[in-house]
Design an enzyme around this catalytic site. Sequence first.
Site, PDB file in Angstrom:
ATOM      1  N   GLU A  17       0.839  -1.208   0.000  1.00 49.79           N
ATOM      2  CA  GLU A  17       0.000   0.000   0.000  1.00 49.79           C
ATOM      3  C   GLU A  17       0.872   1.254   0.000  1.00 49.79           C
ATOM      4  O   GLU A  17       1.886   1.304   0.685  1.00 49.79           O
ATOM      5  CB  GLU A  17      -0.885   0.002   1.244  1.00 49.79           C
ATOM      6  CG  GLU A  17      -1.769   1.248   1.322  1.00 49.79           C
ATOM      7  CD  GLU A  17      -2.795   1.132   2.431  1.00 49.79           C
ATOM      8  OE1 GLU A  17      -3.711   0.303   2.289  1.00 49.79           O
ATOM      9  OE2 GLU A  17      -2.669   1.858   3.422  1.00 49.79           O
ATOM     10  N   TYR A  49      -6.969   6.903  -0.007  1.00 46.68           N
ATOM     11  CA  TYR A  49      -7.740   8.094  -0.385  1.00 46.68           C
ATOM     12  C   TYR A  49      -7.814   8.977   0.844  1.00 46.68           C
ATOM     13  O   TYR A  49      -8.241   8.512   1.918  1.00 46.68           O
ATOM     14  CB  TYR A  49      -9.136   7.644  -0.818  1.00 46.68           C
ATOM     15  CG  TYR A  49      -9.976   8.693  -1.468  1.00 46.68           C
ATOM     16  CD1 TYR A  49      -9.819   8.992  -2.813  1.00 46.68           C
ATOM     17  CD2 TYR A  49     -10.946   9.376  -0.742  1.00 46.68           C
ATOM     18  CE1 TYR A  49     -10.621   9.951  -3.422  1.00 46.68           C
ATOM     19  CE2 TYR A  49     -11.748  10.336  -1.342  1.00 46.68           C
ATOM     20  CZ  TYR A  49     -11.572  10.613  -2.682  1.00 46.68           C
ATOM     21  OH  TYR A  49     -12.363  11.551  -3.284  1.00 46.68           O
ATOM     22  N   HIS A  76      -8.320   3.304  -3.520  1.00 40.44           N
ATOM     23  CA  HIS A  76      -9.290   3.442  -2.430  1.00 40.44           C
ATOM     24  C   HIS A  76     -10.215   4.616  -2.750  1.00 40.44           C
ATOM     25  O   HIS A  76      -9.819   5.571  -3.434  1.00 40.44           O
ATOM     26  CB  HIS A  76      -8.595   3.741  -1.100  1.00 40.44           C
ATOM     27  CG  HIS A  76      -7.763   2.613  -0.582  1.00 40.44           C
ATOM     28  ND1 HIS A  76      -7.405   2.512   0.737  1.00 40.44           N
ATOM     29  CD2 HIS A  76      -7.214   1.536  -1.196  1.00 40.44           C
ATOM     30  CE1 HIS A  76      -6.671   1.425   0.928  1.00 40.44           C
ATOM     31  NE2 HIS A  76      -6.529   0.817  -0.239  1.00 40.44           N
ATOM     32  N   ASP A 108     -13.364   7.863   7.939  1.00 39.51           N
ATOM     33  CA  ASP A 108     -13.632   8.199   9.342  1.00 39.51           C
ATOM     34  C   ASP A 108     -14.534   9.422   9.417  1.00 39.51           C
ATOM     35  O   ASP A 108     -14.378  10.375   8.631  1.00 39.51           O
ATOM     36  CB  ASP A 108     -12.317   8.467  10.082  1.00 39.51           C
ATOM     37  CG  ASP A 108     -11.609   7.158  10.403  1.00 39.51           C
ATOM     38  OD1 ASP A 108     -12.304   6.167  10.716  1.00 39.51           O
ATOM     39  OD2 ASP A 108     -10.370   7.118  10.310  1.00 39.51           O
ATOM     40  N   GLN A 210       4.924   6.061  16.418  1.00 46.17           N
ATOM     41  CA  GLN A 210       3.810   6.086  15.469  1.00 46.17           C
ATOM     42  C   GLN A 210       2.829   4.950  15.779  1.00 46.17           C
ATOM     43  O   GLN A 210       1.622   5.146  15.811  1.00 46.17           O
ATOM     44  CB  GLN A 210       4.402   5.953  14.063  1.00 46.17           C
ATOM     45  CG  GLN A 210       3.461   5.521  12.984  1.00 46.17           C
ATOM     46  CD  GLN A 210       4.198   4.662  11.943  1.00 46.17           C
ATOM     47  OE1 GLN A 210       5.172   3.981  12.225  1.00 46.17           O
ATOM     48  NE2 GLN A 210       3.722   4.732  10.730  1.00 46.17           N
ATOM     49  N   LYS A 270       7.500   3.209   1.793  1.00 44.72           N
ATOM     50  CA  LYS A 270       8.904   2.910   2.128  1.00 44.72           C
ATOM     51  C   LYS A 270       9.404   1.748   1.275  1.00 44.72           C
ATOM     52  O   LYS A 270       9.224   0.572   1.645  1.00 44.72           O
ATOM     53  CB  LYS A 270       9.015   2.536   3.611  1.00 44.72           C
ATOM     54  CG  LYS A 270       8.741   3.700   4.543  1.00 44.72           C
ATOM     55  CD  LYS A 270       8.893   3.276   5.988  1.00 44.72           C
ATOM     56  CE  LYS A 270       8.587   4.423   6.908  1.00 44.72           C
ATOM     57  NZ  LYS A 270       7.936   4.007   8.135  1.00 44.72           N
TER      58      LYS A 270
HETATM   59  P1  FAD Z   1     -18.329   0.753   7.146  1.00 41.81           P
HETATM   60  O1  FAD Z   1     -18.236  -0.581   6.527  1.00 41.81           O
HETATM   61  O2  FAD Z   1     -19.427   1.648   6.692  1.00 41.81           O
HETATM   62  O3  FAD Z   1     -18.435   0.556   8.730  1.00 41.81           O
HETATM   63  C1  FAD Z   1     -18.316   1.663   9.613  1.00 41.81           C
HETATM   64  C2  FAD Z   1     -19.034   1.358  10.928  1.00 41.81           C
HETATM   65  O4  FAD Z   1     -20.442   1.357  10.696  1.00 41.81           O
HETATM   66  C3  FAD Z   1     -18.699  -0.029  11.489  1.00 41.81           C
HETATM   67  O5  FAD Z   1     -18.723   0.064  12.898  1.00 41.81           O
HETATM   68  C4  FAD Z   1     -19.858  -0.886  11.000  1.00 41.81           C
HETATM   69  O6  FAD Z   1     -20.101  -2.017  11.832  1.00 41.81           O
HETATM   70  C5  FAD Z   1     -21.020   0.114  11.044  1.00 41.81           C
HETATM   71  N1  FAD Z   1     -22.065  -0.166  10.047  1.00 41.81           N
HETATM   72  C6  FAD Z   1     -21.891  -0.499   8.745  1.00 41.81           C
HETATM   73  N2  FAD Z   1     -23.077  -0.646   8.135  1.00 41.81           N
HETATM   74  C7  FAD Z   1     -24.022  -0.398   9.070  1.00 41.81           C
HETATM   75  C8  FAD Z   1     -25.449  -0.381   9.057  1.00 41.81           C
HETATM   76  N3  FAD Z   1     -26.148  -0.637   7.952  1.00 41.81           N
HETATM   77  N4  FAD Z   1     -26.097  -0.093  10.227  1.00 41.81           N
HETATM   78  C9  FAD Z   1     -25.421   0.178  11.362  1.00 41.81           C
HETATM   79  N5  FAD Z   1     -24.059   0.175  11.418  1.00 41.81           N
HETATM   80  C10 FAD Z   1     -23.381  -0.090  10.294  1.00 41.81           C
HETATM   81  N6  FAD Z   1      -9.770   5.647   5.480  1.00 41.81           N
HETATM   82  C11 FAD Z   1      -9.551   6.648   4.583  1.00 41.81           C
HETATM   83  O7  FAD Z   1      -9.937   7.806   4.852  1.00 41.81           O
HETATM   84  N7  FAD Z   1      -8.886   6.417   3.399  1.00 41.81           N
HETATM   85  C12 FAD Z   1      -8.450   5.197   3.043  1.00 41.81           C
HETATM   86  O8  FAD Z   1      -7.871   5.020   1.972  1.00 41.81           O
HETATM   87  C13 FAD Z   1      -8.656   4.099   3.956  1.00 41.81           C
HETATM   88  N8  FAD Z   1      -8.242   2.845   3.653  1.00 41.81           N
HETATM   89  C14 FAD Z   1      -8.505   1.806   4.524  1.00 41.81           C
HETATM   90  C15 FAD Z   1      -8.125   0.504   4.167  1.00 41.81           C
HETATM   91  C16 FAD Z   1      -8.369  -0.558   5.025  1.00 41.81           C
HETATM   92  C17 FAD Z   1      -7.955  -1.956   4.630  1.00 41.81           C
HETATM   93  C18 FAD Z   1      -8.997  -0.330   6.278  1.00 41.81           C
HETATM   94  C19 FAD Z   1      -9.234  -1.466   7.224  1.00 41.81           C
HETATM   95  C20 FAD Z   1      -9.390   0.964   6.635  1.00 41.81           C
HETATM   96  C21 FAD Z   1      -9.164   2.047   5.765  1.00 41.81           C
HETATM   97  N9  FAD Z   1      -9.565   3.337   6.069  1.00 41.81           N
HETATM   98  C22 FAD Z   1      -9.341   4.378   5.180  1.00 41.81           C
HETATM   99  C23 FAD Z   1     -10.218   3.633   7.361  1.00 41.81           C
HETATM  100  C24 FAD Z   1     -11.765   3.538   7.262  1.00 41.81           C
HETATM  101  O9  FAD Z   1     -12.255   4.561   6.430  1.00 41.81           O
HETATM  102  C25 FAD Z   1     -12.321   3.679   8.681  1.00 41.81           C
HETATM  103  O10 FAD Z   1     -11.976   2.564   9.455  1.00 41.81           O
HETATM  104  C26 FAD Z   1     -13.822   3.984   8.792  1.00 41.81           C
HETATM  105  O11 FAD Z   1     -14.093   4.358  10.138  1.00 41.81           O
HETATM  106  C27 FAD Z   1     -14.737   2.825   8.456  1.00 41.81           C
HETATM  107  O12 FAD Z   1     -14.738   2.561   7.116  1.00 41.81           O
HETATM  108  P2  FAD Z   1     -15.496   1.248   6.544  1.00 41.81           P
HETATM  109  O13 FAD Z   1     -15.400   1.337   5.084  1.00 41.81           O
HETATM  110  O14 FAD Z   1     -15.007   0.036   7.221  1.00 41.81           O
HETATM  111  O15 FAD Z   1     -16.990   1.606   7.025  1.00 41.81           O
END
Ligand code: FAD
Length: 289
Positions: A17, A49, A76, A108, A210, A270
């Site tokens: 990544e 992203y 992403h 987030d 970090q 890195k």
């Molecule tokens: P979701 O799948 O929408 O889940 C978020 C929360 O909502 C979870 O607690 C879930 O249980 C809950 N939820 C989901 N659907 C429902 C529903 N229908 N009803 C009630 N609750 C629900 N962030 C960035 O800004 N840029 C990136 O490029 C990025 N890359 C990432 C790559 C990976 C592999 C991972 C693991 C995380 C990454 N993140 C990134 C962080 C991510 O955006 C955050 O963790 C964010 O808080 C959740 O994103 P998600 O897509 O998992 O959300």
Amino acid sequence: MKITDIINGSNPSLSFEVFPPKSFDSFEAVRRATVEIADLKPGYMSVTYGAGGSTDIYTPEIASCIAERGVTPLAHLTCIGADEEKVERILSELKKRGIENILALRGDIPKDGSTHGGVYKYASELVAKIRSFGGFCIGGACYPEGHPESASIEADIENIKRKTDAGCEFLTTQMFFDNEIIYSYMDKLLAAGVDVPVVPGIMPVTNAKQIVRITSISGNALPKKFMRIIDRYGDDPAAMRQAGVAFAIEQIVDLYAGGFNAVHVYSMNKPDVARLILDGVSEIIGRDR
Ligand code: FAD
């Protein structure tokens, strides 16, 4: 090429990544690091992203740099705060560039709680949107220790199932430092009917401060073995880097041995770390090096 074809391939895959620049000033440095990592010929490379769409120009640009080096990019895309028009604009841009793979994320929620009129609440809604737009292999995120906002891991997995039902074809995990956590998570996913391929995400810890900051946010369990490394080498950057890479390689070897066909490494722009990890598993993934 579709990421699902890579992760289901006959050889195990190791992917990396990178994160895009936040401004044009650092574009060249990120481009150079990206090219160096791409020239190691990993299985694929993902490009993150920026929160709230802050890198919507640079993510597709860096993804194109990866493709130009002959490596499959995974772009992403987050949806929090975005309207349909913005998402469609980015999807069109990715399509124009020939990028076939998207990791669909919610992003987030900003500290002030505002989503600036965005129309998507969860990643599953973005997955559905991308699916109806058509032409992409879609992945999503999952959390072996549960997403921090979830009441329980079971509730979180129900929402992962919503994501796969909406069209998410593979999952990449949040980092974890104890492999037993992902083995038990896989059993829970399967029991809940989530049967898409899962790619474990591994973070080589090369900077003790970090990681302590990141894990305090993500709530990762830190095994004693890992904490001993931080305590002993945390103040010695060269030793910490070597120990962190060794720890990551040990995790990765165990994941392949445990049946995973693909592992994703949070290589944090890195190339030296990416190279050390690839060298550490080259025979295991059947690479001629
Ligand atoms: P979701 O799948 O929408 O889940 C978020 C929360 O909502 C979870 O607690 C879930 O249980 C809950 N939820 C989901 N659907 C429902 C529903 N229908 N009803 C009630 N609750 C629900 N962030 C960035 O800004 N840029 C990136 O490029 C990025 N890359 C990432 C790559 C990976 C592999 C991972 C693991 C995380 C990454 N993140 C990134 C962080 C991510 O955006 C955050 O963790 C964010 O808080 C959740 O994103 P998600 O897509 O998992 O959300």
